[in-house]
Design a protein around this motif. Structure first.
Motif, PDB file in Angstrom:
ATOM      1  N   PRO A  95       0.837  -1.203   0.000  1.00  0.00           N
ATOM      2  CA  PRO A  95       0.000   0.000   0.000  1.00  0.00           C
ATOM      3  C   PRO A  95       0.871   1.252   0.000  1.00  0.00           C
ATOM      4  CG  PRO A  95      -0.671  -1.548   1.725  1.00  0.00           C
ATOM      5  CD  PRO A  95       0.622  -2.030   1.200  1.00  0.00           C
ATOM      6  N   HIS A  96       0.468   2.242  -0.782  1.00  0.00           N
ATOM      7  CA  HIS A  96       1.208   3.500  -0.839  1.00  0.00           C
ATOM      8  C   HIS A  96       0.752   4.374   0.326  1.00  0.00           C
ATOM      9  CE1 HIS A  96       1.746   2.865  -5.477  1.00  0.00           C
ATOM     10  NE2 HIS A  96       2.335   1.932  -4.726  1.00  0.00           N
ATOM     11  N   ASP A  97       1.096   3.936   1.493  1.00  0.00           N
ATOM     12  CA  ASP A  97       0.629   4.613   2.705  1.00  0.00           C
ATOM     13  C   ASP A  97       1.763   5.425   3.326  1.00  0.00           C
ATOM     14  OD1 ASP A  97       2.288   2.619   3.646  1.00  0.00           O
ATOM     15  OD2 ASP A  97       0.701   1.485   4.656  1.00  0.00           O
ATOM     16  N   GLN A  98       1.496   5.956   4.514  1.00  0.00           N
ATOM     17  CA  GLN A  98       2.468   6.804   5.190  1.00  0.00           C
ATOM     18  C   GLN A  98       3.741   6.033   5.549  1.00  0.00           C
ATOM     19  OE1 GLN A  98       0.988   8.588   8.778  1.00  0.00           O
ATOM     20  NE2 GLN A  98       2.773   9.920   9.042  1.00  0.00           N
ATOM     21  N   ALA A  99       3.604   4.767   5.888  1.00  0.00           N
ATOM     22  CA  ALA A  99       4.787   3.982   6.247  1.00  0.00           C
ATOM     23  C   ALA A  99       5.737   3.868   5.056  1.00  0.00           C
ATOM     24  CB  ALA A  99       4.368   2.600   6.726  1.00  0.00           C
ATOM     25  N   LEU A 100       5.188   3.621   3.861  1.00  0.00           N
ATOM     26  CA  LEU A 100       6.033   3.528   2.672  1.00  0.00           C
ATOM     27  C   LEU A 100       6.626   4.886   2.321  1.00  0.00           C
ATOM     28  CD1 LEU A 100       7.063   1.616   0.475  1.00  0.00           C
ATOM     29  CD2 LEU A 100       5.046   2.219  -0.885  1.00  0.00           C
ATOM     30  N   SER A 101       5.839   5.957   2.519  1.00  0.00           N
ATOM     31  CA  SER A 101       6.329   7.303   2.227  1.00  0.00           C
ATOM     32  C   SER A 101       7.482   7.682   3.157  1.00  0.00           C
ATOM     33  CB  SER A 101       5.185   8.310   2.376  1.00  0.00           C
ATOM     34  OG  SER A 101       5.650   9.624   2.156  1.00  0.00           O
ATOM     35  N   GLN A 102       7.401   7.336   4.407  1.00  0.00           N
ATOM     36  CA  GLN A 102       8.491   7.634   5.342  1.00  0.00           C
ATOM     37  C   GLN A 102       9.748   6.846   4.991  1.00  0.00           C
ATOM     38  OE1 GLN A 102       6.886   6.894   9.243  1.00  0.00           O
ATOM     39  NE2 GLN A 102       5.770   8.846   9.312  1.00  0.00           N
ATOM     40  N   PHE A 103       9.567   5.624   4.501  1.00  0.00           N
ATOM     41  CA  PHE A 103      10.698   4.836   4.050  1.00  0.00           C
ATOM     42  C   PHE A 103      11.388   5.529   2.876  1.00  0.00           C
ATOM     43  CE2 PHE A 103      12.055   0.471   2.228  1.00  0.00           C
ATOM     44  CZ  PHE A 103      13.322   0.613   2.761  1.00  0.00           C
ATOM     45  N   LEU A 104      10.592   6.069   1.972  1.00  0.00           N
ATOM     46  CA  LEU A 104      11.147   6.809   0.836  1.00  0.00           C
ATOM     47  C   LEU A 104      11.856   8.077   1.291  1.00  0.00           C
ATOM     48  CD1 LEU A 104      11.491   7.184  -2.228  1.00  0.00           C
ATOM     49  CD2 LEU A 104       9.200   8.233  -2.265  1.00  0.00           C
ATOM     50  N   ASP A 105      11.308   8.764   2.283  1.00  0.00           N
ATOM     51  CA  ASP A 105      11.967   9.958   2.825  1.00  0.00           C
ATOM     52  C   ASP A 105      13.353   9.635   3.354  1.00  0.00           C
ATOM     53  OD1 ASP A 105       9.728  11.436   2.223  1.00  0.00           O
ATOM     54  OD2 ASP A 105       8.889  11.339   4.263  1.00  0.00           O
ATOM     55  N   ASP A 106      13.464   8.511   4.034  1.00  0.00           N
ATOM     56  CA  ASP A 106      14.769   8.099   4.566  1.00  0.00           C
ATOM     57  C   ASP A 106      15.789   7.909   3.446  1.00  0.00           C
ATOM     58  OD1 ASP A 106      13.669   8.107   7.099  1.00  0.00           O
ATOM     59  OD2 ASP A 106      13.243   5.945   7.115  1.00  0.00           O
ATOM     60  N   GLN A 107      15.326   7.336   2.335  1.00  0.00           N
ATOM     61  CA  GLN A 107      16.241   7.080   1.231  1.00  0.00           C
ATOM     62  C   GLN A 107      16.654   8.389   0.524  1.00  0.00           C
ATOM     63  OE1 GLN A 107      17.351   3.845   0.308  1.00  0.00           O
ATOM     64  NE2 GLN A 107      16.422   3.384   2.293  1.00  0.00           N
ATOM     65  N   ILE A 122      16.928  17.292   7.141  1.00  0.00           N
ATOM     66  CA  ILE A 122      16.018  17.210   5.989  1.00  0.00           C
ATOM     67  C   ILE A 122      15.020  16.074   6.176  1.00  0.00           C
ATOM     68  CG2 ILE A 122      15.907  16.772   3.515  1.00  0.00           C
ATOM     69  CD1 ILE A 122      16.915  19.561   4.319  1.00  0.00           C
ATOM     70  N   ASP A 123      15.487  14.944   6.715  1.00  0.00           N
ATOM     71  CA  ASP A 123      14.594  13.791   6.931  1.00  0.00           C
ATOM     72  C   ASP A 123      13.446  14.175   7.876  1.00  0.00           C
ATOM     73  OD1 ASP A 123      13.678  11.205   6.666  1.00  0.00           O
ATOM     74  OD2 ASP A 123      14.983  10.373   8.206  1.00  0.00           O
ATOM     75  N   GLN A 124      13.772  14.922   8.936  1.00  0.00           N
ATOM     76  CA  GLN A 124      12.743  15.352   9.869  1.00  0.00           C
ATOM     77  C   GLN A 124      11.771  16.344   9.225  1.00  0.00           C
ATOM     78  OE1 GLN A 124      12.100  14.196  12.909  1.00  0.00           O
ATOM     79  NE2 GLN A 124      13.775  12.709  12.636  1.00  0.00           N
ATOM     80  N   GLU A 125      12.285  17.244   8.393  1.00  0.00           N
ATOM     81  CA  GLU A 125      11.414  18.227   7.726  1.00  0.00           C
ATOM     82  C   GLU A 125      10.501  17.549   6.710  1.00  0.00           C
ATOM     83  OE1 GLU A 125      13.661  21.407   6.075  1.00  0.00           O
ATOM     84  OE2 GLU A 125      14.528  22.038   7.987  1.00  0.00           O
ATOM     85  N   LEU A 126      11.022  16.516   6.027  1.00  0.00           N
ATOM     86  CA  LEU A 126      10.180  15.780   5.070  1.00  0.00           C
ATOM     87  C   LEU A 126       9.065  15.033   5.799  1.00  0.00           C
ATOM     88  CD1 LEU A 126      12.911  14.332   2.667  1.00  0.00           C
ATOM     89  CD2 LEU A 126      11.246  16.132   2.133  1.00  0.00           C
TER      90      LEU A 126
END
Length: 569
Positions: free
Chosen positions: A124-136, A160-164
């Protein structure tokens, strides 16, 4: 005056009788303890563990069919620096951030059909996947800002990771289509020598070539996918409607928290956990779910939950966690949802040749029937020869070969006379009960013989009352009365004993009353005759008849007769 011999016999049982009872008691305890131990223990280091337990054996049979599924997809993050300035990361045409998610699945047919959770193959393209992408993407975004910012306004990747994640730096994720790959576990492959997953032999993994049927994560969260593998291990679907509260289920999967290294052997070794059923419920979308308690983790998703027969009654699906809560609640999708997909696809779920051979070999391996080690060994040899990729059979084959070396084969019998196999526990229980009954009967027989003998002695004593009066009429000789041939020790012991027994001598072999001399006045001659001819001293210090078998006073066995008395015996 002497005491009655019959009374003394009742209070002193022979020593041999007590020793016999003690030996029999120890033998009984030894037989019971060794038999119970044999029925409840198993050999240390035995492959598969306690396979005599049907639940353990069912898990062992099912485990080669469980696979690890790794789903990969590319991610892109577009960062809005200002109203008119946006940059997509990673920069460059065709580039993307590789995102991987891991789950589990189970072959439900011999022809490459795998049951899993839909969110394992379609993340699922949910918040958990989005946060994983932010880390990358955080490192690349920070480098871009530092390159274009004025001197003295540098930022770090963590900032930047925290701001994203907080949204203060606005961004939008996009994802490429997901692709999944299936890896056989080490229960099938055996230990692996490859250094990473990309170095594995191609026969041990395969890409999912198609999704045959699915119900989305927001619906029933089940899917059936296909890989190009044939004659595979498989597990049957069970009836989730029979699952009740407090039932114990077993899940097999690959939890991410169990990945302690990147070596394929560790990554592809499945974890087995026992869970308990809390309740069965229905979601707002009509999905039947099973609420469970126990160790269910990320990575177990899509893995099977097996009942005591080794059938799939649930598929690990999702968990609910409250913010700040130390734990959560886990849910399985009921197998009834998967059965609907199977029936709509008209899949043939009958076990293939491999699964039949494996199940048969494991059943014989766990048996206690005579010759089962030789039989299991032959079956494992055939499996190893026919399925060379199935290295998981090696430990079982080696163990059965060692056991077969010392196993005695039963005599050959015709099929008509061959005894039917019996339940192992029932056989042990019957053996124990039979042994106890035999020991009880033996003890009863010994007791009956002893007390019958005592009653017979009492009857003889009562039948000859005159003997006691005659014995009582005999008085021990004094020092002045003893004859010239009497021994001083005999007279002393006679004085120490006091009066003779009344009728006790008959019980220990005294002649009948008619043969007993009539009482006479004490004289040196008559007393000497009684002491040396009718009564004689024993080592115990008591006077007894010459042919008595036991002492009339203390019950001690008769001493060895002197040489001069052998002809009288």
């Amino acid at each position: 005056m002497y005491r009655s011999g019959s009374t003394d016999t009742q209070s002193h049982l022979p020593g041999w009788f007590f020793r016999l009872l003690l030996v029999i008691g120890f033998a009984c305890l030894f037989v019971i303890s060794t038999t119970v131990a044999a029925s409840t223990t198993y050999a240390s280091g035995r492959p598969g563990g306690n396979v005599t337990d049907p639940v353990v054996r069912a898990v062992d049979i099912a485990e080669p069919a469980v696979v690890r599924i790794i789903t990969s997809l590319g991610g892109h993050l577009t960062v809005h620096f200002s109203q008119g300035s946006s940059v997509t990361f990673p920069q460059g045409t065709g580039n993307s951030y590789p995102l991987q998610l891991s789950g589990s699945g189970t072959f439900i047919t011999a022809h490459g059909d795998i049951l899993t959770a839909d969110h394992v193959i379609n993340p699922p393209h949910d918040q958990a996947l989005s946060q994983f992408l932010d880390d990358q993407a955080a490192k690349d975004v920070a480098a871009y800002i530092n390159l274009n910012a004025r001197s003295g306004s540098q930022v770090s990747a963590d900032q930047i990771d925290q701001e994203l994640k907080s949204g203060s730096l606005q961004s939008a994720p996009t994802y490429d289509p997901a692709m999944s790959e299936v890896f056989l576990n080490t229960t099938y492959t055996g230990p692996l020598t490859a250094t990473d997953l990309s170095s594995l032999p191609f026969q041990l993994h395969a890409a999912v070539d198609r999704i045959e049927k699915e119900s989305s994560f927001n619906q029933k969260d089940v899917a059936i996918v296909h890989v190009k593998m044939n004659d595979m291990a498989s597990v049957q679907l069970g009836d989730s409607g029979s699952v009740q509260q407090q039932d114990q289920l077993t899940i097999i999967g690959f939890p991410g928290n169990g990945d302690v290294s990147d070596l394929p052997t560790d990554l592809l070794t499945a974890s087995v956990n026992t869970i308990s059923v809390s309740s069965t419920k229905t979601t707002n979308t009509g999905a039947q779910v099973i609420q469970v308690g126990g160790n269910v983790e990320h990575g177990d998703s899509g893995g099977p939950a097996l009942d005591s027969n080794g059938a799939v009654v649930g598929i690990v699906s999702f968990g609910l966690v409250n913010s700040g809560s130390p734990g959560g609640t886990s849910f399985l999708q009921a197998s009834s949802s998967a059965r609907d997909l199977v029936q709509s696809l008209n899949l043939n779920t009958a076990p293939g040749a491999f699964q039949q051979a494996w199940s048969k070999a494991m059943t014989d391996y766990a048996s206690n029937a005579p010759g089962h080690w030789h039989k299991a060994q032959q079956e494992f040899v055939q499996i190893a020869a026919k399925y060379p990729l199935f290295k998981g059979v090696t430990s079982y084959l080696t163990y059965t070969q060692e056991q077969a070396k010392t196993e005695k084969l039963p005599s050959t019998t015709s099929p008509a006379t061959r005894p039917a196999p019996t339940n192992t526990f029932a056989a042990y229980a019957a053996w124990i009960i039979g042994a106890i009954i035999v020991l009880i009967l033996l003890l009863a027989l010994l007791s009956m013989v002893f007390f019958r003998r005592r009653r017979k002695t009492n009857a003889v004593n009562r039948a000859k009352p005159g003997q006691a009066s005659q014995d009582q009429g005999v008085r021990p000789a004094t020092i002045e009365q003893r004859g010239p041939n009497s021994h001083p020790g005999e007279v002393a012991r006679q004085q120490k004993q006091g009066a003779p027994q009344d009728d006790g001598m008959v019980a220990f072999g005294a002649p009948p009353a008619t043969n007993t001399p009539q009482p006479v006045q004490p004289s040196s001659t008559s007393v000497q005759t009684v002491v040396s001819g009718t009564l004689r001293p024993w080592p115990c210090g008591h006077m007894n008849r010459a042919n008595a078998r036991f002492c009339s006073i203390c019950g001690e066995p008769a001493p060895a007769p002197p040489t001069s008395r052998r002809l009288e015996q």
